[in-house]
Design an enzyme around this catalytic site. Structure first.
Site, PDB file in Angstrom:
ATOM      1  CB  THR A 108     -29.582  68.220  46.054  1.00 32.66           C
ATOM      2  OG1 THR A 108     -28.535  67.121  45.908  1.00 32.66           O
ATOM      3  CG2 THR A 108     -30.611  68.408  46.014  1.00 32.66           C
ATOM      4  CG  PHE A 135     -32.467  72.858  45.981  1.00 34.44           C
ATOM      5  CD1 PHE A 135     -32.932  72.304  46.324  1.00 34.44           C
ATOM      6  CD2 PHE A 135     -30.642  72.193  45.896  1.00 34.44           C
ATOM      7  CE1 PHE A 135     -32.247  71.504  47.207  1.00 34.44           C
ATOM      8  CE2 PHE A 135     -30.481  71.707  46.154  1.00 34.44           C
ATOM      9  CZ  PHE A 135     -31.197  71.273  47.614  1.00 34.44           C
TER      10      PHE A 135
END
Length: 183
Positions: A169, A171
């Site tokens: 992921t 960010f």
């Protein structure tokens, strides 16, 4: 430093980037942007993309809505290791329902199909663990990080259950000032 709905917990990313910072977990991406905009948080760390579940359009929409007031200052990639957790003393065979953020459920879809459990979407991954603990939900598992299991006193029943073992992921780090250009 902000939180928000988690494709994977922004608090983990924020803690990796700013290990000594006080965390300000927030329930939505909009709250993260608002906290940065009004000065409650110096930086925000919302998820923007997951290698399995794709882009998080809400973050992009909020970037446009806050254009000229909040600026991307960097990014951080976190290797996602999804875990199935439950109240202490429960076995995998006792789990009939699993809850988490929709992106986490998508990341572990194949594993959950093999279990034959019902899935329930909740606002974020760490929140799913909190709901299991605070509700004393027997027979209900949560998909979240190992850190969430430790924070909420849950037992990990299965680790690294994401379909894509190279699941990341990404960010963004947001602030009120633009980052200085690279030399």
């Amino acid at each position: 430093v902000g939180g928000g709905p988690k494709a994977y917990t922004p608090e983990e990313a924020a803690a990796a980037i700013y290990p000594d910072a006080e965390m300000l977990p927030l329930p939505s991406f909009a709250d993260v942007f608002a906290a940065v905009a009004d000065g409650r948080a110096e930086y925000g760390v919302p998820a923007v993309e997951n290698s399995t579940a794709g882009s998080i359009n809400e973050t992009y929409d909020l970037l446009v809505a806050h254009q000229g007031r909040i600026f991307p200052r960097g990014e951080y990639e976190l290797h996602v290791q999804q875990c199935l957790m439950a109240l202490p003393g429960q076995s995998l065979a006792e789990i009939h329902t699993v809850q988490s953020h929709w992106q986490a459920l998508a990341q572990v879809r194949e594993y959950l199909e093999g279990l034959g459990v019902k899935t329930v979407q909740v606002y974020d991954t760490a929140g799913s663990a909190k709901l299991v603990r605070e509700g004393g939900l027997r027979g209900v598992g949560a998909i979240a990080s190992g850190r969430a299991a430790a924070i909420y006193g849950l037992e990990i029943l299965a680790e690294a259950i994401q379909t894509n073992k190279d699941n990341y992921t990404r960010f963004l780090v947001l602030g009120r000032e633009e980052a200085a250009p690279a030399p």
